[in-house]
Each structure stands twice: as C-alpha cells, then as structure tokens.
Write an enzyme that holds these catalytic residues in place. Structure first.
Site, PDB file in Angstrom:
ATOM      1  N   HIS A   1     -46.753  -3.434   5.766  1.00 41.37           N
ATOM      2  CA  HIS A   1     -47.284  -2.070   5.642  1.00 41.37           C
ATOM      3  C   HIS A   1     -46.832  -1.248   6.850  1.00 41.37           C
ATOM      4  CE1 HIS A   1     -50.130   1.120   4.615  1.00 41.37           C
ATOM      5  NE2 HIS A   1     -50.479   1.135   5.897  1.00 41.37           N
TER       6      HIS A   1
ATOM      7  N   GLU B   1       0.854  -1.193   0.000  1.00 41.91           N
ATOM      8  CA  GLU B   1       0.000   0.000   0.000  1.00 41.91           C
ATOM      9  C   GLU B   1       0.888   1.241   0.000  1.00 41.91           C
ATOM     10  OE1 GLU B   1      -2.336   2.752  -0.364  1.00 41.91           O
ATOM     11  OE2 GLU B   1      -3.327   0.794  -0.333  1.00 41.91           O
TER      12      GLU B   1
ATOM     13  N   GLY C   1      -7.198   0.790   3.006  1.00 44.12           N
ATOM     14  CA  GLY C   1      -8.630   1.006   2.832  1.00 44.12           C
ATOM     15  C   GLY C   1      -9.051   1.469   1.460  1.00 44.12           C
ATOM     16  N   GLY C   2      -8.101   1.995   0.674  1.00 39.94           N
ATOM     17  CA  GLY C   2      -8.444   2.428  -0.672  1.00 39.94           C
ATOM     18  C   GLY C   2      -9.332   3.654  -0.698  1.00 39.94           C
ATOM     19  N   THR C   3      -9.846   3.948  -1.887  1.00 40.50           N
ATOM     20  CA  THR C   3     -10.684   5.134  -2.083  1.00 40.50           C
ATOM     21  C   THR C   3     -11.937   5.084  -1.222  1.00 40.50           C
ATOM     22  OG1 THR C   3      -9.904   5.457  -4.346  1.00 40.50           O
ATOM     23  CG2 THR C   3     -12.011   6.436  -3.785  1.00 40.50           C
ATOM     24  N   CYS C   4     -12.586   3.932  -1.159  1.00 41.38           N
ATOM     25  CA  CYS C   4     -13.883   3.821  -0.483  1.00 41.38           C
ATOM     26  C   CYS C   4     -13.823   4.349   0.948  1.00 41.38           C
ATOM     27  CB  CYS C   4     -14.345   2.368  -0.480  1.00 41.38           C
ATOM     28  SG  CYS C   4     -15.919   2.138   0.370  1.00 41.38           S
TER      29      CYS C   4
END
Length: 461
Positions: A445, A33, A38-41
């Site tokens: 409902h 990394e 964690g990346g972009t997200c």
C-alpha cells in the site's frame, strides 16, 4: 562470393541480439543495415516518441498543477531543446547498439541494401559504394515496416509528415491534421496538442480504435476531447492541395457531409507496410502474402528451409517486444535445440497516451464473439486510492474472466501506470492465477496494483 554461417538483414530489435548470440555460439555472422543500427524502435519509434511524450506530460502538469497547490506561471515550450534531448538519447541508444555489434567477435556489420540473387545468395549495394556478394545457409529477414501512404488526391504533391519525419521538427505546428486514428496518431496528437498545436484527427472506421472494446475507445476519445482535440470517425480525406500562403487545404468527408479545412501540417498515420520491395524475394523463392508480408510457420521459418522472418516484416502484432521474442524463439530453437512456437503466445501492448492504455489477452467483444462464458470486472480510477492521491483519476480498470474457472482471459487498464498494472495481470494469466487469488492477495500500500483487490471485489456474489 563470401560465405557466412548466418546472414541477418536488418539491425532491429530481433536482428541485433540474434547476430551477437549466433556469433557467440560459433557461427560466422553478417548483419546488413541499409540505414542506421537499431531499427524503428530506437531511431523512429519507441525511444524518440517516449522522450517527447515525457516533455508533453511535463507541459500538461505545468498547466494542471494548481489543484496540487503548485502554481506555475508563464512557462514556455522549447521545441529545439525538446528535439535536442530526444536526439541525444537516440544517439546514445543507437551508438551503444552499434558498438555492441562491432565489438562482438564473429560479427561483420555491413552498411548497405541487400537483395536476393538466389535462394541463399545476396547482393549488397554498399553505402560506401560498390557491391558485395554473400551467401549463408541460415538467413534471417528483419527489415521491418514503413509508413503506408494512402491514395489521396494531391497528397504526394505536398510536404506531408510521417511518424519518422515529424521527429525532425524543431518548431511547433500551428494546426495539424492527422490522417488515421491509430495508436501512433493518438500519441502524436495528444503530444503536439500539449505542445500547443491545434489538432484534428480522422478515422475511416465508424468509431475510434475498432480493435478495442467500445467502452475503452469511448473513454479515450473523451480524454482527447477534454484536451480540445477534434476527432472525426467515419471520415476520409478526398483531396489535399497547397494554398498560395503555404497552408494545406483538405477536402474531408465525415459521414455524408463534406467539409473544407485548412491546416499548417498534415501527419499521415494510417498504418504501415512491410519493407520487402527491394529484397527481390522471388529470386529466393520466399512467399509473401497479398500485403507483402513474409509468410512464416509457427517457428518463424519461411517456405524455404533455413530462411526465417522476424518482427514486423512477417505481419501480425507489430511491436518491438514481439520482434525481440521472435529472436529468442529462433535462437533457442536453432542453437539450444528447443521446440518453441509463436502459436498462442500472449501478446501485451501499450498505447502511450496520457493516461496510457495497457492491454493483454482478449477483449470483451472477442469473448462474446467466441461464445465464451465470461464475467466482466470493471473499476473506475476514481476508486483507486493512489490515483486520488496523485490527482489523476482519469480512466478505468477492466478484466475479462472465465466465469467457471475464474481465470483471467483479458485485461485493459486505462489509467496512470496502465502498462505496469496490466503486466501484473499478464503474469497472473501466464501462471494460471485466478481472480479469486488476486482478490485476496496482499499488495503493498498504496500502489496502483493494490486496487486489483478492489477490481475483483466487484465480482463478489
């Protein structure tokens, strides 16, 4: 040269779970990394933006609660606190993701930038200094994408914002220009309008959201314009320059008319490009397309056996859930000896404006282009009991169905809980449930999904 069984480049929503699963399957795994886990997200995308969307929704509700009999006076937007809350949630998710990797036996988390030196060899420029050489028979590329910067005269000489850098703001822009009428641009535009910024959005195409049906796009623009957001289609920025007072002057062409406007901030939201430049893919022999996306087959393998690409870097739908699904396909094929493919998989997505848009399957326009025999079911949210009860009847439900088989081919839900309602119909599509069955199905409902009865009642002879 250290040897691993598997190397993963990038710790995004495909790379991180894949590393843990491969290690648990007995494969010695390295995950590289260059920035943060964690990346972009987690860091720049879904997580931080949705925390801000929640704050923006609270501001909207405060302004519009009178009709519900709740009078809110003199509320303020505390941008430093909004940012602090966002930063805390991002840190929580990021730290949890990193700890998960570090606690998994058989996984080495390496911080640095990787580049290929040969077909299955990598050199890592370590964040802490120095380099490290590693090799493996299995390599997975999960490096994601970054903001595309359009070629506009003067843009590189001003402090423009991207979908990443805007998340560091702790003050509210006075007057922001958004270059690009994308899903990202619309989310940020509505969000900052609710924080009190004046917003102008530009789209180069002849209309908004060209990949969506025209009625959907028109309704979304109506919603944005109702909040006093200015939207121009068929619009381009010719030049941007910085004035003496620090404001940004933009020369804009709308159709055949030219304008000069002044803004305090400019956000670039004109698409994304794969982060493949630094990888030196030529050294590995890995092929890319003209946009730099890594070419893969239906099983996510590149032209080099044993090298795979997952997530945004391979092109196609750029969604977190697609990256995650990529990981599950590759893992199950390699470890569980499955025979899974990405071909013809159903791709849902949401745009988190308020109300949100939930989409899956084909559009009405796509169905007509393919010459399919379809019928369109449409129901305004003004006829949805729960929407009336909660006081927000903006938007509509829409479904594209096969006239003969009565199966659902595509769905667009623009309204509160749009993504959740869409997911109900997504499962119906996967299960082959016809609209006839849904029309008479018993739903609790009063749910939003209950109105799927009424949506398909519109098709009654």
């Amino acid at each position: 040269m250290k040897t691993y069984d598997a190397i993963i480049i990038g710790s995004g929503q495909a790379g991180t779970p894949l590393a843990k699963k491969l290690a648990k399957a007995g494969k010695k795994t390295a995950i590289i990394e260059k920035r943060v886990v964690g990346g972009t997200c987690i860091n720049d995308g879904c997580t931080p933006t949705k925390t801000w969307v929640a704050s923006a929704k609270a501001a909207y509700m405060a302004r519009h609660s009178d009709k519900l009999g709740v009078h809110v006076k003199d509320f303020t937007i505390d941008m430093p606190l909004i940012k602090k809350r966002k930063d805390g949630i991002v840190s929580q998710f990021r730290d949890g993701s990193q700890k998960g990797l570090e606690d998994t036996e058989g996984v080495d988390l390496i911080f640095g930038e990787a580049s290929f030196t040969g077909e299955k060899t990598l050199s890592i420029k370590l964040k802490a200094g120095g380099t490290q050489e590693i090799t493996a028979e299995l390599i997975f590329i999960n490096v994601g994408a970054k903001t595309a910067v359009p070629d506009i005269e003067g843009l590189k000489n001003v402090d423009y914002l991207t979908s990443t850098s805007i998340l560091e703001l702790d003050t509210i822009p006075e007057n922001m220009l958004i270059i690009g009428g994308s899903y990202i641009g619309m989310e940020f535009g509505q969000m900052f309008r609710r924080f009190s910024s004046k917003i102008t959005m530009l789209e180069t195409s002849a209309r908004a959201l060209p990949h969506e049906d025209e009625d959907i796009a028109e309704e979304i623009i109506k919603l944005l314009e109702a909040e006093h957001i200015t939207f121009y289609a068929d619009a381009k920025v010719k030049k941007i320059s910085k004035k003496a007072d620090g404001h940004l002057e933009a020369q804009i062409t709308v159709g055949d008319k030219e304008h000069v406007f002044t803004y305090s901030h400019v956000l670039v939201a004109a698409g994304r490009v794969p982060q493949t430049e630094a990888l030196n893919l030529k050294a590995a022999g890995v092929e890319t397309d003209e946009h730099g996306h890594v070419k893969v087959n239906d099983k996510l393998e590149t032209n080099i056996k044993g090298i795979y690409a997952l997530g945004d870097v391979k092109g196609g739908p750029a969604f977190t859930h697609i990256a995650y699904n990529d990981y599950t396909i590759v893992y199950r094929n390699l470890i569980q000896k499955a025979n899974l493919s990405i071909k013809d998989r159903l791709v849902p997505y949401c745009m988190f404006t308020d109300p949100p848009l939930g989409r899956v399957g084909i559009t009405e326009a796509e169905a007509k282009k393919k010459g399919l025999k379809v019928t369109i079911a449409k129901l305004p949210m003004t006829r949805v009991a729960r929407a009336i009860e909660t006081g927000d009847t903006r938007g509509f439900m829409k479904a594209v169905v096969d006239t003969d088989t009565k199966k659902i081919l595509g769905v667009a839900i623009l309204g509160q809980e749009g993504g959740e309602i869409m997911s109900v119909l997504q499962m119906a599509m996967v299960g082959g449930i016809t609209y006839d069955e849904i029309r008479y199905m018993v739903f609790a409902h009063p749910l939003y999904s209950e109105s799927l009865n009424n949506l398909f009642m519109t098709l009654e002879p």
